[in-house]
Design an enzyme around this catalytic site. Structure first.
Site, short mmCIF file in Angstrom:
data_model
loop_
_atom_site.label_atom_id
_atom_site.label_comp_id
_atom_site.label_asym_id
_atom_site.label_seq_id
_atom_site.Cartn_x
_atom_site.Cartn_y
_atom_site.Cartn_z
N ASP A 201 43.69 66.70 44.96
CA ASP A 201 44.82 65.78 44.89
C ASP A 201 44.87 65.21 43.48
O ASP A 201 44.07 65.60 42.61
CB ASP A 201 44.70 64.67 45.93
CG ASP A 201 46.07 64.25 46.47
OD1 ASP A 201 46.84 63.66 45.70
OD2 ASP A 201 46.36 64.52 47.65
N HIS A 268 50.99 66.49 43.74
CA HIS A 268 49.61 66.00 43.87
C HIS A 268 48.68 66.84 42.99
O HIS A 268 47.57 67.18 43.39
CB HIS A 268 49.18 66.03 45.33
CG HIS A 268 49.82 64.97 46.17
ND1 HIS A 268 49.55 63.63 46.02
CD2 HIS A 268 50.75 65.05 47.17
CE1 HIS A 268 50.26 62.93 46.88
NE2 HIS A 268 51.01 63.77 47.58
N ASP A 330 53.50 68.76 49.91
CA ASP A 330 54.05 67.45 50.26
C ASP A 330 54.30 66.60 49.02
O ASP A 330 53.65 66.75 47.99
CB ASP A 330 53.09 66.71 51.19
CG ASP A 330 51.73 66.46 50.54
OD1 ASP A 330 51.17 67.43 49.98
OD2 ASP A 330 51.24 65.32 50.58
N GLU A 331 55.24 65.69 49.15
CA GLU A 331 55.49 64.60 48.20
C GLU A 331 55.55 65.06 46.76
O GLU A 331 55.05 64.40 45.84
CB GLU A 331 54.43 63.51 48.37
CG GLU A 331 54.42 62.88 49.75
CD GLU A 331 53.35 61.83 49.94
OE1 GLU A 331 53.61 60.84 50.65
OE2 GLU A 331 52.25 62.00 49.38
N TRP A 397 54.14 66.23 59.64
CA TRP A 397 53.59 64.87 59.55
C TRP A 397 54.67 63.80 59.51
O TRP A 397 54.43 62.66 59.88
CB TRP A 397 52.69 64.74 58.32
CG TRP A 397 53.39 64.69 56.99
CD1 TRP A 397 53.80 65.76 56.25
CD2 TRP A 397 53.75 63.53 56.25
NE1 TRP A 397 54.41 65.33 55.08
CE2 TRP A 397 54.38 63.96 55.05
CE3 TRP A 397 53.60 62.16 56.46
CZ2 TRP A 397 54.86 63.08 54.08
CZ3 TRP A 397 54.08 61.27 55.49
CH2 TRP A 397 54.70 61.73 54.33
N TYR A 422 47.68 59.45 62.36
CA TYR A 422 47.04 59.09 61.09
C TYR A 422 45.97 58.05 61.39
O TYR A 422 46.25 56.86 61.54
CB TYR A 422 48.08 58.53 60.11
CG TYR A 422 48.75 59.58 59.28
CD1 TYR A 422 49.13 60.81 59.82
CD2 TYR A 422 48.99 59.39 57.93
CE1 TYR A 422 49.74 61.79 59.05
CE2 TYR A 422 49.60 60.36 57.14
CZ TYR A 422 49.96 61.56 57.71
OH TYR A 422 50.55 62.53 56.95
N ASP A 424 43.69 56.83 59.55
CA ASP A 424 43.41 55.80 58.55
C ASP A 424 44.23 54.55 58.83
O ASP A 424 44.04 53.53 58.17
CB ASP A 424 43.65 56.31 57.13
CG ASP A 424 45.01 56.97 56.95
OD1 ASP A 424 45.40 57.74 57.84
OD2 ASP A 424 45.65 56.74 55.91
N GLU A 474 42.42 57.06 50.94
CA GLU A 474 42.66 56.05 49.90
C GLU A 474 41.83 54.79 50.16
O GLU A 474 41.31 54.17 49.23
CB GLU A 474 44.14 55.67 49.85
CG GLU A 474 45.05 56.76 49.31
CD GLU A 474 45.63 57.64 50.41
OE1 GLU A 474 46.67 58.26 50.19
OE2 GLU A 474 45.03 57.69 51.51
#
Length: 781
Positions: A201, A268, A330-331, A397, A422, A424, A474
Site C-alpha cells: 500500500d 495505493h 481500489d481508490e 466492499w 470491516y 477494524d 491503520e
C-alpha cells in the site's frame, strides 16, 4: 437462505474444489453440543465414549493427508483440553478413514459411539475439518486436563460456501510472522479457509521481490507523522522474505487454508513509486507515505509499468500457489493520469475515452497474464467502473451492488461489504475499546449478515464464492489489536459461510463461549465486548445531580449469562446479587458487574460504573459527541504507531470540534479540559475540500469553549440550537516547542438547565490535529 437450495458446483480455490452448498432444508437436531460452526446435519445417538489421556488415534497406512489431520487433532486437543493423544495402529479410540463415497473436498462424516470415534472423508480438507469438529467435542467446558465424555453422535457436514476468509492488512502496520501463524491456527479451528494478505500500500511494501530489491529496502519503511516538535528520526515497518512466506504458505496449506496475496494497484502505489520512481507517472520520488486514506500516486500504465508488475507477479506466483491473485484496484484517484500527456496519448492510442476505462484495460492486461500462468485475478469492486474485464473476479466492499452486478454478469464474487464485515470497526462503545473505526459493528451485526445478497439471479448464485472479514490496520498496530478486532467476530462469519442451518443468535452465542476459551488457550486475544456489561444512565446526568438520585440500567450484547453486581467495591462473583431491573442509587457507589454462565464462570472481564457526583460530571473522549452536522468517525491513538491500547481519541477528521453533551450549567461552575495534539495524517484526495478550517486569530489558533455549538462541518449555523455563548478562549502553543498534552481550566457561566459544551480548535490545517481527551466539570459553590 432457508427455503432455497442451490445446486452443487465447484470453484477452484488453491487445491480445493469448492462452492458446496448444503441443502438449506437440512434437518438439525437441537443440541447443546458446543460446535462452531454448526454442522449441516447432527443426529444424536444413544451410546457415547469417554476419551482420556493417552487415547490412541489411528490412520490408514500410508495416507499422508489423514496423518497430517491426525497430527493437527493431537496438537489441538493438547492445547484446548490438555489431553495427550498419540498415534496408534491397533485398538485406537479415534480412527481416520478414507471414504470415496463422501462427496466434496471439505466434506466429512464423524460418528461417535461406544466402539469409538470415526472421521471419514475423501480428501484432505474433510479430514482437517472433521478433526477440528472432534477437537471441539473434546473441549466442551473448562475441565482442562480431565477425560471427556463424548456423546453418541452422527455428523454429516460440508460447507455452504467455498471462500470463508479473513483479510489481514500487514501494509499499514507490519505484523510479525508469529502472529500470522497464530491467526492461521485459530482460523482452521472454526473452518475458515482463506487468509488474504494485503501486502502493499502507500504506507509499505511487505513482499520481497528479488529482481527489485528497493521495494523492501526503501518501500518497506516509513517515517512516523509529526505531532509537533522535531521531526521523527525512527523508521517504522518491515517485510517478509520469500522463504518466510513459503513456510507460512506451507503451514497454512496443511491446515486447509489458502493464502491469497494482494499487490494493490494502480492506486495505493506510493511505496512502490518511492522505491522506483520511474514506474510512477511523473518520475518524482515521494517518501513512503505515513498518511492514511487516499493518496495520488499511481502506477504508470505504459509498457514499462506493465512489465514491472508482470515481473513482480512472477515472483509472487512462485511463493503463493493458490489460484487467486488479488490486484487491488481500489481508490485509485486518476488525477495523475489526467494530467500526464504520456498517459493521455496512451489512452488515445488504445481508443479509451476515460481513465476508468484505462484502469479496466490495465486490470485486464494483468488478468490475461495471470490466466496464461493458470491463475485468476480478483480485485476490489472499483474494477467494475470502467467495464469489468472478462478475466476478473470481484471482491465487493462498497456495499453489495458490485457483487450483484458482477455475479449476474457471470463473474465470481466474494462479499466483504463495509461497514458490516470491516472488523477494524469497533464492536462496542465501551471506553476500553482499542482504536478503530467508530462505525460500531457488533457480533450480532456480523452474525446477521447473509453472504448471498438479494438481487442475484438464482441461476447465478453459484458465482458467490463466499465472504470474508477485513482487518484494515491503520489503527491496528499490534498483534493484540489485530486479534481483538478479528476474534470473536470471525466466528460469526465462519458460521454464516459454513452452515446453512437457520440462524439462531442465542444458540450461536452459547456455543461461542467455549470456542472463545479454546482460542484463549491457544494464546489469542479474544474481545469480550459482546459479553461485557454495559451501563446506561436513565435520564440526563443533570437530572440525576439535581435530584441526588441516579438510575442505571445494565445489559450485555448477547443473551447469555446472568448479570451479577456489587456496590461495595468488591468484585462480583457467581453468588453476588442478580441484576433484574435498573438500579436506583444515591450518587456515590461504584457498580461492578459481569455476566456469569451456568457453571458460575464470568463471560467477560468485570466493568464498573462510578455514580459519584464528580463521576457524573466527567466525560472522556469516548463520551463526547460530534458538533452539529459532523461525525466522530475515527477512534485514533495518541501517536500513529502507538503500541498501547490507550489513550484513544474519538475524532471527526473533517472538523476539530467535539462536544460535551447536556452539560448541567446550573450545577457546574468550572471545567478542566485535557487536550492532546495528534498527527494530522490523512490522505483525503477529493474530499479535502470538506475539511472545515475556522479562522484563527492567534499565531497557532485557539481552543474556543462555547455553551452551545455554532456551526457544523460546512460552517453553517445550526438553526435549532440556542445562540452559543463563548465561555473561554485559550491560545494554542507553538506545536514545534510544546508538549503534546496540555490542560485548560476555567469558569462556567450560570445558565438554567442543560446545554452542550462545544470545544472548537481553530489551529490551521497545516498544523497537527487537536482533540479533547477528557472534561471534568466541578460543582458550583
Amino acid at each position: 437462505m432457508t427455503g432455497r437450495t442451490f445446486r452443487r458446483c465447484s470453484a477452484t480455490l488453491g487445491m480445493s474444489a469448492l462452492l458446496v452448498t448444503a441443502s438449506a432444508t437440512a434437518q438439525t437436531t437441537p443440541s447443546p453440543l458446543p460446535l462452531l460452526p454448526l454442522p449441516a446435519k447432527i443426529t444424536r445417538t444413544t451410546d457415547g465414549i469417554t476419551i482420556a489421556n493417552g487415547a490412541g488415534v489411528a490412520v490408514p497406512s500410508g495416507d499422508a493427508e489423514a496423518e497430517a489431520a491426525a497430527r493437527l487433532l493431537i496438537a489441538q486437543v493438547a492445547t484446548t483440553r490438555g489431553l495427550a493423544l498419540h498415534t496408534a495402529s491397533d485398538g485406537a479410540a479415534i480412527r481416520f478413514v478414507r471414504d470415496p463415497a463422501i462427496v466434496g473436498a471439505e466434506a466429512y462424516r464423524l460418528t461417535a459411539d461406544a466402539s469409538g470415534i470415526r472421521i471419514a472423508a475423501s480428501a484432505r480438507g474433510g479430514f482437517v475439518y472433521g478433526a477440528m469438529t472432534l477437537a471441539q467435542l473434546l473441549s466442551p467446558d473448562q475441565a482442562f486436563g480431565k477425560p471427556v465424555a463424548v456423546p453418541g453422535v452422527d455428523i454429516s457436514d460440508a460447507p455452504r460456501f467455498a471462500w470463508r476468509g479473513v483479510m489481514v492488512d500487514v501494509a499499514r502496520h507490519f505484523q510479525p510472522l508469529p502472529s500470522l501463524y497464530q491467526i492461521v491456527d485459530q482460523m482452521v479451528a472454526v473452518k475458515l479457509n482463506v487468509l488474504h494478505l494485503h501486502l502493499t500500500d502507500d504506507q509499505g511494501w511487505r513482499f520481497e521481490v528479488k529482481r527489485y530489491p528497493k521495494l523492501t529496502e526503501l518501500g518497506a519503511f516509513r517515517a512516523p507523522p509529526s505531532t509537533g516538535g522535531p521531526a521523527p528520526t525512527t523508521r517504522v515497518g518491515g517485510f517478509y522474505t520469500q522463504a518466510e512466506l513459503r513456510d507460512l504458505v506451507r503451514y497454512a496449506a496443511e491446515r486447509g487454508i489458502t493464502i491469497v496475496p494482494e499487490i494493490d494497484l494502480p492506486g495505493h502505489a506510493q511505496a512502490l513509486v518511492a522505491a522506483y520512481p520511474e514506474i510512477g507517472v511523473f518520475g518524482d520520488r515521494p517518501v513512503v507515505s505515513h498518511d492514511w486514506g487516499v493518496n495520488p500516486y499511481l502506477l504508470n500504465p505504459g509498457p514499462k509499468g506493465v512489465a514491472f508488475v508482470e515481473n513482480v507477479l512472477d515472483e509472487l506466483m512462485a511463493v503463493f500457489p493458490g489460484s487467486f491473485i488479488h490486484l487491488g484496484g481500489d481508490e485509485a484517484v486518476k488525477d495523475q493520469w489526467e494530467r500526464s500527456p504520456e498517459v493521455q496519448a496512451q489512452m488515445a492510442k488504445l481508443g479509451l475515452k476515460t481513465e476508468n476505462a484505462l484502469q479496466s484495460w490495465l486490470i485486464d492486461e494483468f488478468g490475461r497474464y495471470l490466466a496464461s500462468k493458470g491463475r485468476r485475478l480478483i480485485g476490489w469492486d472499483e474494477i467494475l467502473e470502467g467495464g469489468l474485464p472478462p478475466s476478473a473476479s470481484v471482491m465487493s466492499w462498497r456495499g453489495e451492488k458490485g457483487a450483484v452486478d458482477a455475479a449476474n454478469a457471470g463473474h465470481d464474487v466474494v462479499l466483504t461489504p463495509a461497514p458490516t464485515l470491516y472488523v477494524d470497526s469497533l464492536q462496542s462503545d465501551q471506553r476500553d475499546e482499542p482504536p478503530g473505526r467508530l462505525s460500531i459493528q457488533t457480533l450480532a451485526d456480523v452474525y446477521a449478515y447473509d453472504p448471498l445478497p438479494k438481487g442475484i439471479d438464482a441461476d447465478r448464485a453459484k458465482h458467490v464464492l463466499g465472504a470474508q472479514v477485513n482487518a484494515w490496520s491503520e489503527y491496528l498496530v499490534t498483534p493484540y489489536q489485530v486479534q481483538h478486532a478479528i476474534f470473536p467476530r470471525a466466528a460469526a462469519l465462519a458460521e454464516n459461510t459454513w452452515s446453512n442451518a437457520p440462524r439462531d443468535f442465542t444458540s450461536f452465542a452459547t456455543r461461542l463461549a467455549p470456542q472463545a476459551a479454546r482460542w484463549r488457550r491457544g494464546g489469542i486475544e479474544v474481545a469480550d465486548s459482546a459479553f461485557a456489561v454495559t451501563y446506561a444512565l436513565q435520564g440526563a446526568r443533570g437530572d440525576a445531580l439535581r435530584a441526588n438520585k441516579v438510575t442505571v440500567a445494565l445489559a450485555t450484547q448477547v443473551p447469555v449469562g446472568t448479570i451479577r453486581y456489587t456496590l461495595d467495591g468488591t468484585a462480583p462473583t457467581a453468588r453476588s446479587p442478580v441484576y433484574a431491573a435498573p438500579l436506583s442509587l444515591v450518587p456515590g457507589a461504584t457498580i461492578k458487574a459481569a455476566a456469569f454462565d451456568t457453571d458460575g464462570i464470568a463471560t467477560a472481564r468485570i466493568r464498573d460504573f462510578a455514580t459519584s457526583r464528580s463521576a457524573l460530571l466527567y466525560r472522556n473522549a469516548s463520551d463526547l459527541v460530534s458538533c452539529p452536522r459532523g461525525a466522530l468517525g475515527l477512534r485514533v491513538p495518541l501517536t500513529a504507531d502507538a503500541e498501547s491500547n490507550g489513550p484513544a481519541f474519538n475524532i471527526n477528521l473533517f472538523d476539530t470540534c467535539s462536544a460535551y453533551p447536556a452539560a448541567p450549567l446550573d450545577v457546574a461552575g468550572g471545567f478542566t479540559i485535557e487536550v492532546a495534539r495528534l498527527a494530522r495524517h490523512y490522505g483525503l484526495a477529493h474530499e479535502a475540500s470538506a475539511v472545515r478550517e475556522p479562522y484563527s486569530v492567534t499565531a497557532h489558533g485557539e481552543l474556543v469553549v462555547l455553551a452551545g455549538c455554532q456551526a457544523g462541518r460546512k460552517g453553517a449555523p445550526d438553526k435549532d440550537a440556542p445562540t452559543p455563548v463563548v465561555v473561554a478562549t485559550f491560545p494554542l502553543p507553538d506545536p514545534a516547542a510544546s508538549p503534546t498534552k496540555m490542560t485548560f481550566k476555567g469558569a462556567l457561566p450560570q445558565m438554567s438547565g442543560d446545554r452542550d459544551l462545544c470545544f472548537q480548535f481553530t489551529s490551521p490545517t497545516s498544523d497537527p490535529y487537536y482533540a479533547v481527551a477528557s472534561v471534568q466539570l466541578t460543582e458550583r459553590r
